[in-house]
Design an enzyme around this catalytic site. Sequence first.
Site, mmCIF file in Angstrom:
data_model
loop_
_atom_site.group_PDB
_atom_site.id
_atom_site.type_symbol
_atom_site.label_atom_id
_atom_site.label_comp_id
_atom_site.label_asym_id
_atom_site.label_seq_id
_atom_site.Cartn_x
_atom_site.Cartn_y
_atom_site.Cartn_z
ATOM 1 N N ARG A 149 30.055 27.019 55.569
ATOM 2 C CA ARG A 149 31.137 27.923 56.007
ATOM 3 C C ARG A 149 32.243 28.050 54.968
ATOM 4 N NH1 ARG A 149 29.968 25.216 60.880
ATOM 5 N NH2 ARG A 149 28.685 26.545 62.200
ATOM 6 N N LYS B 141 35.901 39.532 45.109
ATOM 7 C CA LYS B 141 34.763 40.283 45.650
ATOM 8 C C LYS B 141 33.487 39.581 45.214
ATOM 9 C CE LYS B 141 36.268 45.062 46.217
ATOM 10 N NZ LYS B 141 36.046 46.451 45.764
ATOM 11 N N GLU C 58 35.897 48.905 31.384
ATOM 12 C CA GLU C 58 36.768 48.403 32.462
ATOM 13 C C GLU C 58 38.169 48.105 31.927
ATOM 14 O OE1 GLU C 58 35.698 48.406 35.551
ATOM 15 O OE2 GLU C 58 33.517 48.094 35.556
ATOM 16 N N LYS D 92 44.940 43.792 37.365
ATOM 17 C CA LYS D 92 44.070 43.589 38.522
ATOM 18 C C LYS D 92 44.761 42.699 39.557
ATOM 19 C CE LYS D 92 39.607 42.797 40.397
ATOM 20 N NZ LYS D 92 38.172 42.781 40.248
ATOM 21 N N GLU E 98 41.108 45.709 50.218
ATOM 22 C CA GLU E 98 40.840 47.134 50.014
ATOM 23 C C GLU E 98 40.968 47.930 51.312
ATOM 24 O OE1 GLU E 98 37.697 47.735 47.122
ATOM 25 O OE2 GLU E 98 37.329 49.729 47.908
ATOM 26 N N ARG F 252 43.701 48.932 46.290
ATOM 27 C CA ARG F 252 42.613 48.313 45.540
ATOM 28 C C ARG F 252 41.537 49.343 45.179
ATOM 29 N NH1 ARG F 252 39.965 42.277 46.015
ATOM 30 N NH2 ARG F 252 38.542 42.579 44.271
ATOM 31 N N ASN G 100 38.374 51.414 41.542
ATOM 32 C CA ASN G 100 37.054 52.060 41.522
ATOM 33 C C ASN G 100 37.067 53.364 40.734
ATOM 34 O OD1 ASN G 100 35.987 50.004 43.118
ATOM 35 N ND2 ASN G 100 36.666 51.013 44.996
ATOM 36 N N HIS H 74 33.947 55.079 39.516
ATOM 37 C CA HIS H 74 32.804 54.409 40.133
ATOM 38 C C HIS H 74 31.967 55.332 41.018
ATOM 39 C CE1 HIS H 74 34.678 50.887 38.500
ATOM 40 N NE2 HIS H 74 33.794 50.072 39.034
ATOM 41 N N HIS I 296 28.425 55.571 40.029
ATOM 42 C CA HIS I 296 27.404 55.068 40.951
ATOM 43 C C HIS I 296 26.228 56.053 41.023
ATOM 44 C CE1 HIS I 296 25.863 53.103 44.629
ATOM 45 N NE2 HIS I 296 25.532 54.337 44.964
ATOM 46 N N HIS J 37 26.267 49.032 34.038
ATOM 47 C CA HIS J 37 27.331 49.367 34.997
ATOM 48 C C HIS J 37 28.569 49.914 34.271
ATOM 49 C CE1 HIS J 37 29.995 49.114 38.436
ATOM 50 N NE2 HIS J 37 30.826 48.350 37.749
HETATM 51 P P1 NAD Z 1 25.585 40.265 33.603
HETATM 52 O O1 NAD Z 1 26.164 39.142 34.339
HETATM 53 O O2 NAD Z 1 24.204 40.682 33.950
HETATM 54 O O3 NAD Z 1 25.688 39.977 32.051
HETATM 55 C C1 NAD Z 1 25.155 40.918 31.141
HETATM 56 C C2 NAD Z 1 24.161 40.264 30.176
HETATM 57 O O4 NAD Z 1 24.880 39.474 29.242
HETATM 58 C C3 NAD Z 1 23.176 39.305 30.860
HETATM 59 O O5 NAD Z 1 21.939 39.423 30.216
HETATM 60 C C4 NAD Z 1 23.772 37.916 30.561
HETATM 61 O O6 NAD Z 1 22.797 36.923 30.530
HETATM 62 C C5 NAD Z 1 24.357 38.149 29.203
HETATM 63 N N1 NAD Z 1 25.475 37.295 28.825
HETATM 64 C C6 NAD Z 1 26.498 36.857 29.585
HETATM 65 N N2 NAD Z 1 27.407 36.231 28.826
HETATM 66 C C7 NAD Z 1 26.933 36.252 27.566
HETATM 67 C C8 NAD Z 1 27.435 35.787 26.318
HETATM 68 N N3 NAD Z 1 28.648 35.218 26.224
HETATM 69 N N4 NAD Z 1 26.681 35.967 25.211
HETATM 70 C C9 NAD Z 1 25.480 36.596 25.300
HETATM 71 N N5 NAD Z 1 24.959 37.083 26.435
HETATM 72 C C10 NAD Z 1 25.696 36.919 27.549
HETATM 73 O O7 NAD Z 1 26.478 41.599 33.752
HETATM 74 P P2 NAD Z 1 28.046 41.876 33.751
HETATM 75 O O8 NAD Z 1 28.180 43.172 33.064
HETATM 76 O O9 NAD Z 1 28.827 40.722 33.311
HETATM 77 O O10 NAD Z 1 28.330 42.063 35.294
HETATM 78 C C11 NAD Z 1 27.746 43.108 36.021
HETATM 79 C C12 NAD Z 1 27.784 42.722 37.490
HETATM 80 O O11 NAD Z 1 29.159 42.544 37.871
HETATM 81 C C13 NAD Z 1 27.222 43.789 38.407
HETATM 82 O O12 NAD Z 1 26.370 43.158 39.333
HETATM 83 C C14 NAD Z 1 28.438 44.356 39.129
HETATM 84 O O13 NAD Z 1 28.145 44.772 40.437
HETATM 85 C C15 NAD Z 1 29.353 43.156 39.143
HETATM 86 N N6 NAD Z 1 30.776 43.484 39.233
HETATM 87 C C16 NAD Z 1 31.507 42.805 40.159
HETATM 88 C C17 NAD Z 1 32.861 43.044 40.279
HETATM 89 C C18 NAD Z 1 33.671 42.251 41.252
HETATM 90 O O14 NAD Z 1 34.858 42.553 41.441
HETATM 91 N N7 NAD Z 1 33.104 41.245 41.858
HETATM 92 C C19 NAD Z 1 33.493 43.980 39.441
HETATM 93 C C20 NAD Z 1 32.718 44.657 38.478
HETATM 94 C C21 NAD Z 1 31.349 44.396 38.401
HETATM 95 N N1 GLY Z 2 36.101 45.850 40.641
HETATM 96 C C1 GLY Z 2 36.669 46.426 41.824
HETATM 97 C C2 GLY Z 2 37.442 45.459 42.640
HETATM 98 O O1 GLY Z 2 37.515 44.290 42.339
HETATM 99 O O2 GLY Z 2 38.012 45.855 43.616
#
Ligand code: NAD
Ligand code: GLY
Length: 370
Positions: free
Chosen positions: A122, A144, A186, A228, A238, A243, A247, A250, A254, A268
Amino acid sequence: MTTIVPVSLADRSYEVAIAPGALEDAGARLARYAPRGRFVVVTDAHVAALHLPRLTASLEAAGIAVEPITLPAGESTKSWAHLEQLTDRLLELGVERSDKVIALGGGVIGDLVGFACSILKRGCGFVQVPTTLLAQVDSSVGGKTAINTKAGKNLIGAFHQPAHVLIDPDTLDTLPPRERAAGYAEVVKYGLIDDPAFFDWCEANGSALLAGDGAARVHAIATSIAAKARIVEADERETAGVRALLNLGHTFGHALEAETGFSERLLHGEGVACGMALAFRFSAAQGLCPEADAERVSRHLAAAGLPTTLKAAGVDASGETLVAHMLHDKKMEGNRLPFLLARGIGQTFLDKNVSLAEVAAFLDAERARG
Ligand code: NAD
Ligand code: GLY
């Protein structure tokens, strides 16, 4: 030097610490989050090879035992299957509610680990140690968390704030240039939302940042996270229309990601970049925003190597098809799809009365322009 950005959310408050080389002394920095003298560190296979040994050595040197869990790299790891695998392993390792699990990696690991921690017994704690630019400027902060399902991306998740975020910008040295550029979209987003001076800074310093300039990295990360934090503090869940500004780009993005199968074809951040360029051009076409601002946005994103047209994003689909993808987006409000539009750079606003027929016609014109 460490730059601290506070995130003030009553009893869910925490600090984001940004410090080049932080992984080297992570033991001293994170010891207070391991009262039982142990961390479970969850990472992906790429990051495990590149950065886990340094983190482990530093934690062990501070007398903290490390239990690593390494998952496959890539978006498909944000799944029910890996959530089950991860939570089973965390339970086997005896993780308690008072423990903090470390998420070492990009947004995929951060989102999955955060969600696993939100439901484990939990709710247990977690610390984000983000290693992609996207995660360092966006996903590691704000709470998130989510996985993807058959119905779409990020549809199963929770708001669960980390206990701390430790950012070592030096980890970006190993990040492939395409991933750096995707994360940079971003960064630019924060300037476009409400900080035109930061967009000016991006135009002047973006190429140095992408080339690895240390001071530019710290400035961009700290400014992004402070922006942020302000937005999340105003509207953590949100619900107040604040918040949602995060987006920007997005909804268009999307649709492009969906059309390219949420795959390596369009990352992304690349979808967000093209989405922001489209949102500005649509705003200009609606007479809301000067054409010159829309052109400036596209020029800067393109200079960073990011797609700003449907063609550059590898998308050849009708406006109707793309709008249909948008309608599957989780940001629907009743029958309406709110759009983030702009009156200019740094003047983004939420418009709940956009005609989807006009969006489709605009996208058809974008397709025709090549
Ligand atoms: P990811 O985590 O897949 O990383 C991208 C690639 O880089 C992967 O292959 C990873 O192994 C590699 N990598 C990571 N760090 C590295 C480093 N220092 N050196 C070499 N390679 C490295 O992708 P991302 O772009 O970091 O994140 C995308 C995800 O984030 C999506 O799922 C998206 O939905 C999510 N997201 C979440 C939020 C949120 O607020 N929670 C906001 C934006 C995006
Ligand atoms: N990346 C969008 C949010 O955190 O709200």
